[in-house]
Design an enzyme around this catalytic site. Structure first.
Site, PDB file in Angstrom:
ATOM      1  N   PHE A 299      -9.922  18.516 -25.507  1.00  0.00           N
ATOM      2  CA  PHE A 299     -10.230  17.098 -25.574  1.00  0.00           C
ATOM      3  C   PHE A 299     -11.510  16.900 -24.761  1.00  0.00           C
ATOM      4  CE2 PHE A 299     -10.036  12.666 -24.147  1.00  0.00           C
ATOM      5  CZ  PHE A 299     -10.148  12.094 -25.394  1.00  0.00           C
ATOM      6  N   THR A 300     -12.293  15.879 -25.104  1.00  0.00           N
ATOM      7  CA  THR A 300     -13.622  15.708 -24.478  1.00  0.00           C
ATOM      8  C   THR A 300     -13.568  15.761 -22.951  1.00  0.00           C
ATOM      9  OG1 THR A 300     -13.303  13.322 -24.698  1.00  0.00           O
ATOM     10  CG2 THR A 300     -14.643  14.391 -26.381  1.00  0.00           C
TER      11      THR A 300
ATOM     12  N   ASP B  82      -0.831  18.718 -21.571  1.00  0.00           N
ATOM     13  CA  ASP B  82      -1.417  17.374 -21.640  1.00  0.00           C
ATOM     14  C   ASP B  82      -0.490  16.547 -22.536  1.00  0.00           C
ATOM     15  OD1 ASP B  82      -2.781  15.063 -22.207  1.00  0.00           O
ATOM     16  OD2 ASP B  82      -4.713  16.037 -22.589  1.00  0.00           O
TER      17      ASP B  82
ATOM     18  N   LYS C 148      -1.815   5.801 -22.832  1.00  0.00           N
ATOM     19  CA  LYS C 148      -1.236   6.142 -24.136  1.00  0.00           C
ATOM     20  C   LYS C 148       0.277   6.288 -23.976  1.00  0.00           C
ATOM     21  CE  LYS C 148      -5.435   8.469 -25.718  1.00  0.00           C
ATOM     22  NZ  LYS C 148      -5.783   8.457 -27.136  1.00  0.00           N
TER      23      LYS C 148
ATOM     24  N   ARG D  62     -15.845  11.091 -34.084  1.00  0.00           N
ATOM     25  CA  ARG D  62     -15.276  12.285 -33.468  1.00  0.00           C
ATOM     26  C   ARG D  62     -15.871  13.493 -34.194  1.00  0.00           C
ATOM     27  NH1 ARG D  62     -12.687  11.026 -28.509  1.00  0.00           N
ATOM     28  NH2 ARG D  62     -14.923  10.998 -28.284  1.00  0.00           N
TER      29      ARG D  62
ATOM     30  N   TYR E  69       0.838  -1.205   0.000  1.00  0.00           N
ATOM     31  CA  TYR E  69       0.000   0.000   0.000  1.00  0.00           C
ATOM     32  C   TYR E  69       0.875   1.258   0.000  1.00  0.00           C
ATOM     33  CZ  TYR E  69      -3.933   3.027   1.098  1.00  0.00           C
ATOM     34  OH  TYR E  69      -4.895   3.991   1.047  1.00  0.00           O
TER      35      TYR E  69
ATOM     36  N   PHE F 143     -21.540  10.460 -26.034  1.00  0.00           N
ATOM     37  CA  PHE F 143     -21.062   9.507 -27.040  1.00  0.00           C
ATOM     38  C   PHE F 143     -20.689   8.158 -26.439  1.00  0.00           C
ATOM     39  CE2 PHE F 143     -16.588   9.835 -25.891  1.00  0.00           C
ATOM     40  CZ  PHE F 143     -16.527  11.082 -25.284  1.00  0.00           C
TER      41      PHE F 143
HETATM   42  N1  F0G Z   1      -5.985  13.836 -22.948  1.00  0.00           N
HETATM   43  C1  F0G Z   1      -5.910  13.332 -24.187  1.00  0.00           C
HETATM   44  C2  F0G Z   1      -5.235  14.120 -25.254  1.00  0.00           C
HETATM   45  C3  F0G Z   1      -6.466  12.083 -24.463  1.00  0.00           C
HETATM   46  O1  F0G Z   1      -6.378  11.591 -25.699  1.00  0.00           O
HETATM   47  C4  F0G Z   1      -7.104  11.360 -23.429  1.00  0.00           C
HETATM   48  C5  F0G Z   1      -7.746  10.093 -23.686  1.00  0.00           C
HETATM   49  C6  F0G Z   1      -7.151  11.930 -22.155  1.00  0.00           C
HETATM   50  C7  F0G Z   1      -6.572  13.175 -21.946  1.00  0.00           C
HETATM   51  C8  F0G Z   1      -7.809  11.229 -21.011  1.00  0.00           C
HETATM   52  O2  F0G Z   1      -7.027  10.164 -20.601  1.00  0.00           O
HETATM   53  O3  F0G Z   1      -8.450   8.138 -21.023  1.00  0.00           O
HETATM   54  O4  F0G Z   1      -6.485   8.052 -19.467  1.00  0.00           O
HETATM   55  O5  F0G Z   1      -8.524   9.272 -18.843  1.00  0.00           O
HETATM   56  N2  F0G Z   1      -8.074   9.701 -24.824  1.00  0.00           N
HETATM   57  C9  F0G Z   1      -8.709   8.422 -25.132  1.00  0.00           C
HETATM   58  C10 F0G Z   1      -8.946   8.314 -26.618  1.00  0.00           C
HETATM   59  C11 F0G Z   1      -9.914   8.137 -24.327  1.00  0.00           C
HETATM   60  O6  F0G Z   1      -9.526   7.313 -27.016  1.00  0.00           O
HETATM   61  O7  F0G Z   1      -8.531   9.185 -27.374  1.00  0.00           O
HETATM   62  P1  F0G Z   1      -7.653   8.833 -19.955  1.00  0.00           P
END
Ligand code: F0G
Length: 486
Positions: A132-133, A223, A266, A389, A80, A455
Site C-alpha cells: 500500500f502507498t 495490516d 476504515k 490508483r 489525558y 499523488f
Molecule cells: N493500509 C491500508 C490497506 C490502507 O488502505 C490505508 C489507508 C492505510 C494502511 C493507512 O491508513 O489512512 O489511516 O493512515 N488507505 C486510505 C485509502 C488512505 O484511501 O485507501 P491511514
C-alpha cells in the site's frame, strides 16, 4: 441482506439500515465542474467538497456512523491519562483480536511509521502480498525494500479467483532461500488488498504463510485496515469458514499473526488506529515510541469521542449484515458496468468498484497517466470524485525514472452505508456515457511534482484541450439544462 429473495426476480442489494441524518449535496453544471477540475490541477485530491456530488475518493474516515456510535461519543471520558474511554476501546480490541496488548495510534500510517522504525533495518526486505502507498513509503524511508509476492492471478483484471489477495507460497519460500531469513524484517499481509482492487486473502493462505514463517522464525505483520471486507469474503467463499462467526474468523486470522495494525478510519468506522499483539517484547518496544510520536498511552493521538465510536464500530463490524453492505453494492455496480462493456476489475472486491483505465483509455500510454486522466474526466462528466490508483500513485526511482504501475485503475470507493442505490445507478449511467465517448479523453502531464507521495499534492495539466471537447459532447448528448441544472 444476502438472504433476501425477490419475488419478481431482478434482485438488488437491500440496505439493512435506515437513513436518519442526511447531508445536502451539490451537483454543479458541467462547465463549473470543468473549471473546478482545472483549478484542482487535474488531481481529484485537490477538489473542494462543495464541488463534489458523489465523493468516491475513499472510504477512509467517511463511512456512515450508526446511532449507537454517535450515542457512545456523547459519553466519552476526556482525560489525558487513564480515561475510561480508553479502557472500553482496549477491552474491545483485545476481545475481538484475542490479544493481550493494544496500543492506540492516531491512524494507520502512524502504525506503519513505528513498525518500520523498529523492525525495518537498512537493506532488509519486507515481503508482502501487495504494497500500500503509505506502508511502502515508510519501509523505503527506513532503508528497507518491498518485495511483492502475489499470485499470478492477482494482476489479471478479469479473473474468477475468489482470493486474488493471496500470497504465493512458493515464491515466499524462494525469496527466503535466496536472501536468507536474517535479511527479512517481517512478512506483511494486507487484508482486502487495496491497490489491486480490494481483493481478499483466504484463511488457508494465511495458515500456509504462518507455516513458512514458523519454519524460518519470521514474524507476520497484518495490516487489518480493510479486514471487514476480507472477513465477509472469507465467510462467503471459504469452505472451512462457512460455519464460523465473523468474530471467530477474526480471531483465527489474528492468532496466525504476530502483530496486527489497523486504520480505524476504515476498520471500526471512526478515525484513529492501533496495534495489537501477544508478543510482549514487540509491545514494549512499540510502547516506548507512542508518547514520543502519538501522545499518551491512553489516547495515542485520537480524540476520546472517536475512540468511543471505534469501540462500538468494531463490535458492529462483527455483524455480517453490516459488513456485507459495501461488497454487495460494489458487486452490483461492477456487474452492471461489465454488462455495458465497461472494463472493470473482477471478481468485484471490497473497498470500491475499480475501473481498468488501461483498457478504458487504451489509446493512452502509461506515461500520460491514463488513470489520472480518467478520474479527471469522470469528475467533469458526473461530479463524481474517484481516485487515481496507477502510475501517478507510484514514485520515481532514485534516477528519476518513472516507475510504471502494474495496473492503471480508477477506484470508486464505496464508503459504507453512505450512498443509495439510485446514486449508484447515476454513477453507472455517467461512466457508461464516458466509456462511449472515451476517445475524446487525452492525457495529463505534471506541472508540479512532489518527490514523496506525489499523488496527494501534485498538480497537472492536460496534453490538449480535450476537456472542452468532452463538455461539448456532453451538452450535445444530454441537453443544455437538465432538471438538476447539470
Ligand atoms: N493500509 C491500508 C490497506 C490502507 O488502505 C490505508 C489507508 C492505510 C494502511 C493507512 O491508513 O489512512 O489511516 O493512515 N488507505 C486510505 C485509502 C488512505 O484511501 O485507501 P491511514
Amino acid at each position: 441482506m444476502s438472504e433476501v429473495k425477490f419475488f419478481y426476480g431482478d434482485a438488488v442489494p437491500l440496505e439493512m439500515h435506515k437513513v436518519r441524518i442526511v447531508q445536502k449535496l451539490n451537483l454543479l453544471p458541467i462547465e463549473q465542474r470543468q473549471e473546478a477540475m482545472e483549478k484542482a490541477g487535474y488531481n481529484t485530491f485537490l477538489l473542494q467538497n462543495p464541488d463534489v456530488f458523489m465523493d468516491m475518493l475513499t472510504d477512509s474516515g467517511v463511512n456512515a456512523m450508526s446511532d449507537k456510535q454517535q450515542a457512545a461519543m456523547m459519553q466519552a471520558d476526556d482525560s489525558y491519562a487513564g480515561s475510561e474511554t480508553f479502557t472500553r476501546l482496549d477491552e474491545k480490541v483485545r476481545e475481538i483480536f484475542d490479544t493481550e496488548y493494544f496500543l492506540p495510534l492516531h491512524q494507520g500510517r502512524a502504525c506503519e511509521n513505528l513498525l518500520s522504525k523498529l523492525f525495518v533495518k537498512p537493506d532488509t526486505i519486507v515481503p508482502m502480498n501487495y504494497h500500500f502507498t503509505t506502508s511502502k513509503a515508510h519501509i523505503v524511508i527506513n532503508g528497507g525494500k518491498v518485495e511483492e509476492i502475489f499470485i499470478d492471478e492477482a494482476l489479471k483484471i478479469n479473473s474468477e479467483h475468489p482470493f486474488k489477495g493471496n500470497m504465493d507460497i512458493d515464491k515466499l519460500k524462494a525469496l527466503i532461500a535466496i536472501n536468507g531469513a536474517e535479511k527479512i524484517s517481517y512478512v506483511r499481509m494486507e487484508a482486502g488488498t487495496n491497490l489491486i482492487g480490494g481483493q481478499p486473502f483466504s484463511l488457508e493462505n494465511l495458515q500456509e504463510v504462518r507455516q513458512v514463517c514458523d519454519d524460518h522464525g519470521l514474524m507476520i505483520v497484518l495490516d487489518a485496515s480493510l479486514l471487514a471486507d476480507n472477513l465477509y469474503f472469507i465467510k462467503e467463499r471459504e469452505e472451512q469458514c462457512k460455519e464460523m462467526t465473523i468474530k471467530e474468523i477474526t480471531r483465527a486470522i489474528s492468532n496466525l499473526c504476530d502483530i496486527t495494525y489497523f486504520s480505524a478510519r476504515k476498520l471500526g468506522n471512526g478515525r484513529g488506529g492501533g496495534i495489537c499483539t501477544n508478543n510482549k517484547e514487540a509491545y514494549m518496544k512499540i510502547r516506548e515510541l507512542i508518547p514520543l510520536y502519538e501522545g499518551f498511552l491512553t489516547y495515542g493521538g485520537m480524540s476520546v469521542r472517536e475512540m468511543e465510536a471505534i469501540t462500538v464500530g468494531l463490535e458492529e463490524t462483527m455483524d455480517e449484515n453490516m459488513i456485507n453492505q459495501a461488497p454487495q453494492f460494489i458487486a452490483y455496480m461492477t456487474n452492471e458496468l461489465q454488462k455495458r462493456g465497461v472494463p472493470v476489475i473482477t471478481p468485484p472486491g471490497g473497498l470500491g468498484c475499480h475501473l481498468d483505465a488501461s483498457a478504458f483509455l487504451d489509446h493512452l500510454p502509461q506515461t500520460k497517466y491514463p488513470a489520472g486522466a480518467l478520474a479527471a474526466a469522470l469528475y467533469i462528466a458526473s461530479g463524481i470524485r474517484g481516485m487515481e490508483r496507477g502510475t501517478l500513485s507510484e514514485q520515481r526511482d532514485e534516477d528519476g525514472i518513472e516507475e510504471l504501475a502494474h495496473m492503471e485503475l480508477v477506484r470508486l470507493a464505496m464508503p459504507r452505508r453512505v450512498f443509495t442505490l439510485s446514486q449508484i445507478k447515476y454513477a453507472i449511467d455517467r461512466i457508461t456515457w464516458l466509456y462511449e465517448n472515451r476517445r475524446l479523453i487525452g492525457g495529463l502531464k505534471f506541472v508540479e511534482e512532489p518527490n514523496v507521495l506525489r499523488f496527494f499534492f501534485g498538480t497537472l495539466t492536460t496534453d490538449s484541450n480535450w476537456p472542452d471537447a468532452l463538455v461539448d459532447k456532453y451538452r450535445q448528448d444530454l441537453g443544455k439544462v437538465c432538471n438538476l441544472f447539470c
